[in-house]
Structure formats: structure tokens, C-alpha cells
Write a protein that holds these residues in place. Structure first.
Motif, short mmCIF file in Angstrom:
data_model
loop_
_atom_site.label_atom_id
_atom_site.label_comp_id
_atom_site.label_asym_id
_atom_site.label_seq_id
_atom_site.Cartn_x
_atom_site.Cartn_y
_atom_site.Cartn_z
N GLU A 87 0.85 -1.18 0.00
CA GLU A 87 0.00 0.00 0.00
C GLU A 87 0.89 1.23 0.00
OE1 GLU A 87 -2.43 -0.52 3.43
OE2 GLU A 87 -0.83 -0.02 4.84
N ASP A 89 1.58 5.38 0.84
CA ASP A 89 1.28 6.61 1.57
C ASP A 89 2.00 7.74 0.83
OD1 ASP A 89 0.85 8.69 3.26
OD2 ASP A 89 1.59 7.69 5.07
N VAL A 142 -3.03 4.87 1.39
CA VAL A 142 -3.13 4.95 2.84
C VAL A 142 -3.77 6.28 3.25
CG1 VAL A 142 -1.82 5.05 5.00
CG2 VAL A 142 -1.12 3.48 3.18
N GLY A 143 -4.67 6.22 4.22
CA GLY A 143 -5.25 7.43 4.78
C GLY A 143 -6.35 8.08 3.98
N SER A 144 -6.82 7.44 2.93
CA SER A 144 -7.87 8.04 2.12
C SER A 144 -9.24 7.53 2.57
CB SER A 144 -7.68 7.70 0.64
OG SER A 144 -8.79 8.12 -0.12
#
Length: 253
Positions: A87, A89, A142-144
Motif C-alpha cells: 500500500e 502513503d 493509505v489514509g484516504s
């Protein structure tokens, strides 16, 4: 004329599984499926389309129910160093993002630039798969929060037919309660008296009968519980729709 229901859908959404259920359950009502562009939702609903699978946000002029959230991915060439990661970031990385945003305005153009090693693109996983670019791979971003798909329609186009389609999409079976399945949060509803429905179906005890008798005396003769035929809670799902609409589906012409 034969009744019909016209459903439009934006790129990346496939209504095929619901179409199969609908045609098996309601063979007398023709289901018409129509692909449209991501920016054509308002125009479609202003025409002869009854409902649209669209990406949020949709116009406040329409009713809409959220259905699912799409995973955001990063599209990149297969030989990209980022492709070695499970994944990605992108925060703090010196990577050029082509047409940044939840969904690129022109998917094909953005992926053309990615193939040319101009940068990477961020888009819903369903759109990347639909593009079928063999030279590219995708990795989860990541983080979406991802993008959300909703089923939208105009209040004046609501009908018993559109309600039935909502039930099909939300997994209501032929034997389940319409109001129960269409409530946000699943079947764990709160009853009209503030209590949650009992999981058992046994007979009432003597104590229960006394309680019921007391409530009936308090509420008056002929009072009905919140679970009556006309208390399905549809209005909560359809943002305040009251009673039955005055006209049916656009397809009933």
C-alpha cells in the motif's frame, strides 16, 4: 403500456447483480439500465431516468441513500518503485499526482500520463479496474476515506416501484419487512415506545399481558403499536418523504 423502471449508473458501477434479482422478482416491470457520464446525473434525472447510481456529492435537490464506499488506489507503472509496496502513503513523498482529487476529471487522459511516467494517479479502485490498463498496477492509498456511491432520485419520481428497487439494492428479501431493511443501521430498530424489538417469537407471559393491558388503557381504545402497516419508517430513508407520491415512476407511461 407496460410499466418500466429506468436506472442510470456512472462509470465504475455495475448494477448487473441487482438487475438479475429485479427481473426474477418483478418480471412484469421492465428494468432499463443506462450508463451515463459522471457529470450527467442531474441531466439524467431531469429526463426519463428514475434513479441513478452516482458518486457523492450529489445535488441537494435530489433524495439519496448511501450504499458503499469505494477504495482509493494509486495507479502507477508496473516498474515503479512504489509497486513493490503493498500500500502507498503519498504524504511527504516527492511524487507527482496527475489531476489530484478523489476522481480525475478525465480518467483515460490521467492514465495515459501515468503510462508515460509523468506521475501517478489517485482514483477509485472500480474505475482503475474498468480502465483495464495492462501496463499499470494499483496499490491501496493509505489514509484516504475513499469515495461513496449513493442511489439518487427526485422526490417527484418516487413511487412504490422505486421503493421496491431500493429494497433490492439494500438486500431486502421477498419475506422481509420493507421498513426494517430500509432503516439505516440494519435491523436493530428502536420501536415506537423506545424499546428494541424482542429477538424471540414466543407467547406472551401473564406479566406481559398485564403490561399490555395497562398500556392499552393509557393510550385509549384502538391504539396501535409503532409497528403497524403504515409505520415502516420509509420517510427516514427517503429524507422526509411523506405518504405516497402523487405520481408513479417515469417509466409508467
Amino acid at each position: 403500456m407496460t410499466a418500466a423502471l429506468t436506472i442510470a449508473f456512472v462509470p465504475g458501477v455495475s448494477p448487473a447483480k441487482w438487475a438479475r434479482v429485479w427481473r426474477d422478482r418483478f418480471p412484469s416491470i421492465e428494468l432499463v439500465l443506462r450508463p451515463i457520464g459522471a457529470d450527467d446525473v442531474d441531466d439524467a434525472l431531469a429526463g426519463d431516468v428514475d434513479m441513478v447510481f452516482a458518486r457523492v456529492p450529489v445535488s441537494d435537490a435530489h433524495h439519496a441513500i448511501p450504499l458503499w464506499t469505494e477504495t482509493a488506489v494509486v495507479a502507477m507503472p508496473k516498474d515503479s518503485p512504489l509497486a513493490e509496496l503493498p500500500e502507498v502513503d503519498l504524504a511527504g513523498k516527492d511524487v507527482h499526482v496527475v489531476d489530484p482529487g478523489p476522481v480525475p476529471a478525465d480518467i483515460d487522459a490521467a492514465l495515459d500520463l501515468v503510462e508515460a511516467n509523468v506521475g501517478v494517479a489517485v482514483l477509485p479502485q472500480s474505475l482503475f479496474r474498468a480502465a483495464s490498463r495492462k501496463a499499470l498496477v494499483s496499490r491501496t492509498l493509505v489514509g484516504s476515506p475513499g469515495t461513496q456511491i449513493a442511489l439518487a432520485w427526485r422526490a417527484e419520481d418516487a413511487s412504490e416501484t422505486t421503493e421496491e428497487f431500493i429494497g433490492v439494492v439494500r438486500g431486502r428479501t421477498t419475506n422481509s419487512s420493507r421498513g426494517e431493511q430500509d432503516q439505516p443501521g440494519g435491523t436493530d430498530q428502536v420501536g415506537g415506545d423506545g424499546s428494541r424489538p424482542s429477538g424471540g417469537g414466543g407467547k406472551a407471559t401473564a406479566a406481559n399481558k398485564k403490561t399490555v393491558a395497562k398500556r392499552s388503557a393509557t393510550k385509549g381504545t384502538g391504539a396501535k403499536s409503532g409497528g403497524g402497516k403504515n409505520s415502516t419508517g420509509r420517510g427516514r430513508v427517503q429524507r422526509g418523504m411523506k405518504g405516497k407520491p402523487k405520481r408513479g415512476s417515469k417509466g409508467n407511461r
